[in-house]
Design an enzyme around this catalytic site. Structure first.
Site, PDB file in Angstrom:
ATOM      1  N   ASP A   1      75.916 -65.887-116.239  1.00  0.00           N
ATOM      2  CA  ASP A   1      75.547 -66.890-115.247  1.00  0.00           C
ATOM      3  C   ASP A   1      74.596 -66.224-114.265  1.00  0.00           C
ATOM      4  O   ASP A   1      74.950 -65.214-113.640  1.00  0.00           O
ATOM      5  CB  ASP A   1      76.789 -67.420-114.520  1.00  0.00           C
ATOM      6  CG  ASP A   1      76.430 -68.476-113.484  1.00  0.00           C
ATOM      7  OD1 ASP A   1      75.628 -69.366-113.813  1.00  0.00           O
ATOM      8  OD2 ASP A   1      76.955 -68.399-112.347  1.00  0.00           O
TER       9      ASP A   1
ATOM     10  N   GLU B   1      72.285 -70.008-119.800  1.00  0.00           N
ATOM     11  CA  GLU B   1      71.873 -71.390-119.545  1.00  0.00           C
ATOM     12  C   GLU B   1      70.373 -71.537-119.740  1.00  0.00           C
ATOM     13  O   GLU B   1      69.600 -70.625-119.433  1.00  0.00           O
ATOM     14  CB  GLU B   1      72.242 -71.805-118.117  1.00  0.00           C
ATOM     15  CG  GLU B   1      73.716 -72.069-117.899  1.00  0.00           C
ATOM     16  CD  GLU B   1      73.998 -72.551-116.491  1.00  0.00           C
ATOM     17  OE1 GLU B   1      74.382 -73.724-116.340  1.00  0.00           O
ATOM     18  OE2 GLU B   1      73.830 -71.764-115.555  1.00  0.00           O
TER      19      GLU B   1
ATOM     20  N   CYS C   1      87.325 -75.948-115.390  1.00  0.00           N
ATOM     21  CA  CYS C   1      88.268 -74.825-115.392  1.00  0.00           C
ATOM     22  C   CYS C   1      88.169 -74.106-116.739  1.00  0.00           C
ATOM     23  O   CYS C   1      88.338 -74.728-117.798  1.00  0.00           O
ATOM     24  CB  CYS C   1      89.690 -75.327-115.163  1.00  0.00           C
ATOM     25  SG  CYS C   1      90.959 -74.054-115.391  1.00  0.00           S
TER      26      CYS C   1
ATOM     27  N   CYS D   1      91.910 -74.266-118.684  1.00  0.00           N
ATOM     28  CA  CYS D   1      92.463 -75.442-119.368  1.00  0.00           C
ATOM     29  C   CYS D   1      91.414 -76.519-119.648  1.00  0.00           C
ATOM     30  O   CYS D   1      91.704 -77.509-120.321  1.00  0.00           O
ATOM     31  CB  CYS D   1      93.601 -76.046-118.530  1.00  0.00           C
ATOM     32  SG  CYS D   1      93.045 -76.727-116.942  1.00  0.00           S
TER      33      CYS D   1
ATOM     34  N   CYS E   1      92.612 -74.351-109.893  1.00  0.00           N
ATOM     35  CA  CYS E   1      92.731 -75.519-110.763  1.00  0.00           C
ATOM     36  C   CYS E   1      94.033 -76.254-110.452  1.00  0.00           C
ATOM     37  O   CYS E   1      95.107 -75.644-110.434  1.00  0.00           O
ATOM     38  CB  CYS E   1      92.711 -75.079-112.231  1.00  0.00           C
ATOM     39  SG  CYS E   1      92.944 -76.453-113.390  1.00  0.00           S
TER      40      CYS E   1
ATOM     41  N   CYS F   1      96.355 -76.139-114.178  1.00  0.00           N
ATOM     42  CA  CYS F   1      96.979 -74.892-114.655  1.00  0.00           C
ATOM     43  C   CYS F   1      97.199 -73.888-113.531  1.00  0.00           C
ATOM     44  O   CYS F   1      97.756 -72.808-113.747  1.00  0.00           O
ATOM     45  CB  CYS F   1      96.136 -74.263-115.762  1.00  0.00           C
ATOM     46  SG  CYS F   1      94.506 -73.685-115.212  1.00  0.00           S
TER      47      CYS F   1
ATOM     48  N   ASP G   1      81.452 -68.200-109.907  1.00  0.00           N
ATOM     49  CA  ASP G   1      80.434 -67.663-110.811  1.00  0.00           C
ATOM     50  C   ASP G   1      81.039 -67.062-112.076  1.00  0.00           C
ATOM     51  O   ASP G   1      80.487 -67.228-113.168  1.00  0.00           O
ATOM     52  CB  ASP G   1      79.592 -66.616-110.075  1.00  0.00           C
ATOM     53  CG  ASP G   1      78.818 -67.216-108.910  1.00  0.00           C
ATOM     54  OD1 ASP G   1      78.414 -68.387-109.019  1.00  0.00           O
ATOM     55  OD2 ASP G   1      78.618 -66.529-107.898  1.00  0.00           O
TER      56      ASP G   1
END
Length: 377
Positions: A183, A277, A330, A333, A349, A352, A359
């Site tokens: 990322d 990306e 997330c 999950c 989250c 979970c 990041d």
């Protein structure tokens, strides 16, 4: 696998060689502009351009009329003409805009010459170049493979460089059976899915105050020269300061390039599959609040280096869609709870209950999505 590889060295020409380099750059620029004007006239009249061979024949006659064109490397002049023909060829294929006239005030001043009959060679701590003879250079590594051409460049800082293009045999690196998601960010340049973060060294901002101070001096000296009715090319103090500012910019460029090369090489060596990306850098640069920071981190240059090194060494680059919500999902999950603004750097989250660094979580999602995309191809 045989690939084209560039070797860049700083050269230290003597005064006579510097004069000959300047003449060659000037003659190459003159030939390019001379035939570009003719090409444009013919294109306006007929809708078609000239050809390289027709211009080459005219160049022979032009040399008889302008004797000073014979003082410099003939291959460099021919290469300038070839460059013009290639530019127009790409223009007709709608690959680039119409060729423009070259200016002696442009920051890039260079010419290219081809390797024929051993006219480009490394001889000890000197490099042999057409017409220039043996030139001292900083030999940082050996040039391998078959040499194609050499480009001699004079930077705005007054430093001279030669870039040698050679065809070399590159062996694929050993497989590591490792995959990684990356990322790209501004505060941290790169965040990997294994939790590692690589700092954005902020090369420009770290030298910003010094740059501003030296650029103000340059502006004042330009105003002083104009008030005295002096041409800036004749203003010694202005030219000295101009070189000083150019050297600061060159240092920034070298620092950034060194960082990008080292990081991209490390990632390629240690991982077989790299997921990133597919960012729209041009679109992001329209954001005036972030444009300066995005330009400084050089994401595009980093991705380019990753891509060609992966091709060389048998690694795989996987680009995922720029619309994939990597920072919103997330990684534990897969739950997505609304859209989180950029101010939220970590979150938990609600399903979970796993706590995420924004990041690192994004890089993990990029890895999963990249592997899924690769499996479908």
């Amino acid at each position: 696998m045989r690939v084209h590889k560039g070797y860049k060295f700083r050269i230290y020409p003597n005064k006579e060689q510097e004069i000959l380099i300047s003449k060659t750059i000037g003659c190459s620029r003159f030939v390019f502009n001379h035939f570009l004007a003719q090409w444009n006239d013919v294109y306006k009249e007929t809708g078609k351009g000239l050809t390289y061979h027709s211009c080459s024949a005219k160049l022979t006659q032009l040399k008889k009329e302008l004797f000073w064109l014979k003082e410099v490397d003939s291959i460099a002049i021919q290469s300038s003409l070839k460059s013009l023909a290639d530019s127009y060829s790409r223009f007709f294929k709608k690959q680039n805009k119409v060729p423009r006239f070259k200016s002696k005030k442009h920051k890039v001043q260079s010419y290219t010459t081809k390797h024929t009959n051993g006219n480009i060679a490394i001889v000890g701590n000197r490099i042999k170049l057409p017409k220039l003879g043996l030139v001292r250079f900083a030999k940082s590594r050996d040039v391998q493979g078959r040499i194609f051409n050499a480009t001699i460049r004079r930077n705005p800082s007054g430093n001279y460089f030669v870039s040698i293009l050679a065809e070399v045999e590159v062996q694929p690196l050993e497989k590591t059976e490792s995959s990684i998601g990356i990322d790209l960010g501004i505060t941290d340049f790169a965040i990997l899915s294994d939790g590692r973060k690589f700092d954005n060294h902020n090369f420009t901002s770290n030298m910003e105050m010094k740059l501003k101070r030296e650029q103000r001096k340059l502006s004042r000296r330009a105003l002083h020269a104009k008030k005295n009715g002096m041409n800036l090319l004749d203003g010694k103090n202005y030219q000295k300061q101009k070189i000083k500012v150019a050297r600061l910019h060159e240092r920034l460029m070298n620092q950034r390039e060194d960082f990008l090369h080292k990081l991209s090489t490390e990632i390629i060596k240690n991982h077989d599959i790299i997921c990133i990306e597919d960012l729209s850098i041009k679109g992001m640069l329209r954001n005036h609040k972030l444009a300066k920071s995005i330009s400084d981190v050089s994401w595009s240059a980093f991705v380019t280096k990753l891509e060609y090194k992966a091709k060389w060494y048998g690694k795989t680059i996987v680009k995922i869609s720029r619309w994939f919500p990597s920072s919103q999902v997330c990684s534990g999950c897969g739950h997505q709870d609304g859209k989180k603004s950029l101010e939220i750097r970590d979150w938990t989250c609600p399903v979970c209950h796993e706590h995420h660094d924004r990041d690192v979580n994004a890089s993990k999602n990029i890895l999963v999505e990249g592997l899924r995309t690769l499996a479908l191809t």
